[in-house]
Design an enzyme around this catalytic site. Structure first.
Site, PDB file in Angstrom:
ATOM      1  N   GLU A   1       0.826  -1.203   0.000  1.00 44.31           N
ATOM      2  CA  GLU A   1       0.000   0.000   0.000  1.00 44.31           C
ATOM      3  C   GLU A   1       0.867   1.262   0.000  1.00 44.31           C
ATOM      4  O   GLU A   1       1.973   1.271   0.533  1.00 44.31           O
ATOM      5  CB  GLU A   1      -0.930   0.000   1.215  1.00 44.31           C
ATOM      6  CG  GLU A   1      -1.968  -1.123   1.141  1.00 44.31           C
ATOM      7  CD  GLU A   1      -3.038  -1.032   2.214  1.00 44.31           C
ATOM      8  OE1 GLU A   1      -4.223  -1.206   1.873  1.00 44.31           O
ATOM      9  OE2 GLU A   1      -2.721  -0.790   3.399  1.00 44.31           O
TER      10      GLU A   1
ATOM     11  N   CYS B   1       5.914  -5.089  15.832  1.00 40.16           N
ATOM     12  CA  CYS B   1       5.342  -4.154  16.812  1.00 40.16           C
ATOM     13  C   CYS B   1       3.866  -4.513  17.019  1.00 40.16           C
ATOM     14  O   CYS B   1       3.125  -4.681  16.049  1.00 40.16           O
ATOM     15  CB  CYS B   1       5.472  -2.707  16.323  1.00 40.16           C
ATOM     16  SG  CYS B   1       7.182  -2.210  16.004  1.00 40.16           S
TER      17      CYS B   1
ATOM     18  N   GLY C   1       6.785  -1.795   6.358  1.00 41.16           N
ATOM     19  CA  GLY C   1       8.181  -2.231   6.280  1.00 41.16           C
ATOM     20  C   GLY C   1       9.117  -1.404   7.123  1.00 41.16           C
ATOM     21  O   GLY C   1       8.788  -0.290   7.538  1.00 41.16           O
ATOM     22  N   GLU C   2      10.289  -1.970   7.380  1.00 37.52           N
ATOM     23  CA  GLU C   2      11.329  -1.274   8.131  1.00 37.52           C
ATOM     24  C   GLU C   2      12.447  -0.916   7.143  1.00 37.52           C
ATOM     25  O   GLU C   2      13.188  -1.792   6.688  1.00 37.52           O
ATOM     26  CB  GLU C   2      11.842  -2.189   9.256  1.00 37.52           C
ATOM     27  CG  GLU C   2      13.101  -1.722   9.937  1.00 37.52           C
ATOM     28  CD  GLU C   2      13.076  -0.257  10.392  1.00 37.52           C
ATOM     29  OE1 GLU C   2      12.089   0.175  11.012  1.00 37.52           O
ATOM     30  OE2 GLU C   2      14.048   0.454  10.100  1.00 37.52           O
TER      31      GLU C   2
ATOM     32  N   SER D   1      10.755   5.783  15.678  1.00 37.18           N
ATOM     33  CA  SER D   1       9.520   5.353  16.341  1.00 37.18           C
ATOM     34  C   SER D   1       9.881   4.916  17.752  1.00 37.18           C
ATOM     35  O   SER D   1      10.435   3.847  17.949  1.00 37.18           O
ATOM     36  CB  SER D   1       8.902   4.186  15.571  1.00 37.18           C
ATOM     37  OG  SER D   1       8.604   4.605  14.256  1.00 37.18           O
TER      38      SER D   1
ATOM     39  N   HIS E   1       7.802   5.546  21.048  1.00 34.80           N
ATOM     40  CA  HIS E   1       6.543   5.028  21.613  1.00 34.80           C
ATOM     41  C   HIS E   1       6.562   4.648  23.079  1.00 34.80           C
ATOM     42  O   HIS E   1       5.501   4.343  23.642  1.00 34.80           O
ATOM     43  CB  HIS E   1       6.019   3.830  20.801  1.00 34.80           C
ATOM     44  CG  HIS E   1       5.809   4.107  19.352  1.00 34.80           C
ATOM     45  ND1 HIS E   1       5.280   5.281  18.880  1.00 34.80           N
ATOM     46  CD2 HIS E   1       6.077   3.355  18.252  1.00 34.80           C
ATOM     47  CE1 HIS E   1       5.224   5.241  17.559  1.00 34.80           C
ATOM     48  NE2 HIS E   1       5.704   4.092  17.149  1.00 34.80           N
TER      49      HIS E   1
ATOM     50  N   ASN F   1      -3.812   4.985  16.222  1.00 34.40           N
ATOM     51  CA  ASN F   1      -4.890   4.703  15.259  1.00 34.40           C
ATOM     52  C   ASN F   1      -5.410   3.297  15.460  1.00 34.40           C
ATOM     53  O   ASN F   1      -4.660   2.392  15.806  1.00 34.40           O
ATOM     54  CB  ASN F   1      -4.364   4.869  13.830  1.00 34.40           C
ATOM     55  CG  ASN F   1      -3.998   6.308  13.525  1.00 34.40           C
ATOM     56  OD1 ASN F   1      -4.797   7.210  13.747  1.00 34.40           O
ATOM     57  ND2 ASN F   1      -2.787   6.528  13.056  1.00 34.40           N
TER      58      ASN F   1
HETATM   59  N1  SAH Z   1       9.180   0.583  10.358  1.00 36.49           N
HETATM   60  C1  SAH Z   1       9.381   2.007  10.346  1.00 36.49           C
HETATM   61  C2  SAH Z   1       8.543   2.709   9.306  1.00 36.49           C
HETATM   62  C3  SAH Z   1       7.062   2.678   9.573  1.00 36.49           C
HETATM   63  S1  SAH Z   1       6.546   4.275   9.940  1.00 36.49           S
HETATM   64  C4  SAH Z   1       9.128   2.556  11.741  1.00 36.49           C
HETATM   65  O1  SAH Z   1       8.712   1.804  12.616  1.00 36.49           O
HETATM   66  O2  SAH Z   1       9.396   3.723  11.975  1.00 36.49           O
HETATM   67  C5  SAH Z   1       4.956   4.016  10.594  1.00 36.49           C
HETATM   68  C6  SAH Z   1       4.793   4.728  11.900  1.00 36.49           C
HETATM   69  O3  SAH Z   1       3.477   4.464  12.428  1.00 36.49           O
HETATM   70  C7  SAH Z   1       5.767   4.223  12.936  1.00 36.49           C
HETATM   71  O4  SAH Z   1       6.145   5.286  13.762  1.00 36.49           O
HETATM   72  C8  SAH Z   1       4.901   3.254  13.705  1.00 36.49           C
HETATM   73  O5  SAH Z   1       5.418   2.923  14.945  1.00 36.49           O
HETATM   74  C9  SAH Z   1       3.610   4.006  13.756  1.00 36.49           C
HETATM   75  N2  SAH Z   1       2.451   3.189  14.092  1.00 36.49           N
HETATM   76  C10 SAH Z   1       2.311   1.858  13.975  1.00 36.49           C
HETATM   77  N3  SAH Z   1       1.086   1.466  14.373  1.00 36.49           N
HETATM   78  C11 SAH Z   1       0.438   2.597  14.729  1.00 36.49           C
HETATM   79  C12 SAH Z   1      -0.877   2.851  15.192  1.00 36.49           C
HETATM   80  N4  SAH Z   1      -1.754   1.870  15.353  1.00 36.49           N
HETATM   81  N5  SAH Z   1      -1.215   4.124  15.449  1.00 36.49           N
HETATM   82  C13 SAH Z   1      -0.334   5.138  15.262  1.00 36.49           C
HETATM   83  N6  SAH Z   1       0.909   4.959  14.805  1.00 36.49           N
HETATM   84  C14 SAH Z   1       1.303   3.702  14.555  1.00 36.49           C
END
Ligand code: SAH
Length: 338
Positions: free
Chosen positions: A91, A115, A158-159, A213, A215, A289
């Site tokens: 996507e 995650c 993806g990472e 990221s 969190h 989200n």
């Molecule tokens: N893998 C990389 C790139 C993805 S970026 C990374 O982790 O940074 C996508 C972002 O959305 C990341 O910061 C991720 O942690 C965050 N994310 C994942 N699930 C989410 C959710 N349910 N609500 C808000 N942010 C979320």
């Protein structure tokens, strides 16, 4: 197997073109067509019919097949579902901001980071995307939206640091003045914190924006939701970020998804500000989200605002991010394998 010319820079394309017995200047024509969004040789009308036919036999410029487009009812966000040549799907999201148009691309089909709050990792990793598959997402989104693209965020599925070499090739291609010519300063790469890649990225692409990221402000909590933290705990991560800041002089963005009752108290805000004290940084707060499978909920606006104010009070610049495209599951963490 046909060669995907979108993977090539101008030099490589010139080599390819002369190797098939054509004149070198043809490469520049083709390169221009690819950068302007041509999806077939048929469209390249300044090439002879014979050459177009010959190229069709041995090469391709477009490997993505558009399966579905969803448009948000509340903003101009569009989400695209593409099939890759091997049948995997990815996507991509197009977003319109006051300051320009942005595309959020995926760097892998699926993700192996696991995650717990994120939809992208649910099916595990399928495979890395090639540079061409990343670039084609931008080209196709631009073509579909009928708009020029000014900003790129590598924040889809993806990472990116788990697919570093292809990411690097993509960044060079999209930045190429003969190609899309997107300024490195208008590109952001987000990582969940694969620590050894942070200094390499700072060295290779000091002008590209880096987002982390985070969190959670402590290991016990972060390791529970982000398995990567078991390999690269917070102190190592923060140390690498400080080093990155010293070397590049660039401000890092920390993403912090606020999860109701999990990481959103004022004492979490205090610990977060202790962690980031003195660093050139910015915190992006994103009320989590909805991802059906996780059973987790986003923090309400008022609590998020209190969290933000607490960070600011302790000297950490923070904003609550306006989320686009949540109604079509196109917001952070909602992208998945179709
Ligand atoms: N893998 C990389 C790139 C993805 S970026 C990374 O982790 O940074 C996508 C972002 O959305 C990341 O910061 C991720 O942690 C965050 N994310 C994942 N699930 C989410 C959710 N349910 N609500 C808000 N942010 C979320």
């Amino acid at each position: 197997m046909k060669k995907n010319l979108t993977n090539m820079n101008l030099n490589e394309l010139e080599r390819f073109i002369t190797d098939i017995g054509e004149q070198k200047f043809r490469a520049r024509q083709i390169y221009k067509w690819i950068s302007s969004g041509a999806e077939s040789f048929e469209e390249m009308t300044d090439l002879s019919k014979e050459l177009r036919h010959k190229l069709q036999e041995v090469a391709t410029v477009c490997s993505l097949e558009l399966l579905k487009v969803q448009e948000s009812a509340s903003d101009h966000t569009r989400k695209f579902l593409f099939a890759l040549e091997d049948g995997n799907t990815i996507e991509t999201v197009f977003m319109k901001y006051k300051y320009g148009n942005s595309v959020c691309i995926s760097s892998q089909a699926g993700c192996r980071m696991g995650c717990t709050f994120c939809a992208s990792g649910i099916g595990g990793l399928k495979r890395n995307l090639t540079a061409a598959e990343m670039l084609e997402q931008v080209l196709a989104a631009s073509r579909q939206a009928g708009e020029k693209i000014n900003h790129i965020v590598v924040m889809g599925t993806g990472e990116p640091f788990d697919n570093y070499l292809n990411l690097a090739q993509f960044l060079e291609l999209i930045h190429d003045p003969e190609g899309l010519n997107i300024s490195y300063r208008n590109i952001t790469v987000s990582t969940c914190g694969i620590v050894p890649m942070i200094s390499r990225f700072g060295h290779d692409f000091p002008q590209v924006n880096l987002a982390i990221s985070l969190h959670a402000p402590e290991d016990s909590l972060r390791s529970r939701t982000m398995p990567v933290n078991r390999s690269y705990p917070i102190d190592q991560l923060i140390q690498a970020c400080r080093e990155y800041g010293r070397k590049t002089g660039r401000r890092i963005t920390f993403e912090y998804a606020l999860v109701k009752g999990v990481n959103d108290s004022l004492s979490h805000a205090d610990r977060l500000s202790d962690l980031l004290r003195g660093m050139l940084c910015h915190v992006n707060l994103i009320p989590l989200n909805e991802v059906r499978e996780t059973g987790l909920h986003g923090t309400d606006r008022e609590t998020a605002e209190r969290f933000r104010a607490q960070l600011e009070k302790r000297g950490i610049p923070a904003t609550i991010r306006r989320e686009l495209g949540a109604d079509i599951s196109a917001a952070c963490g909602q992208l998945r394998l179709g």
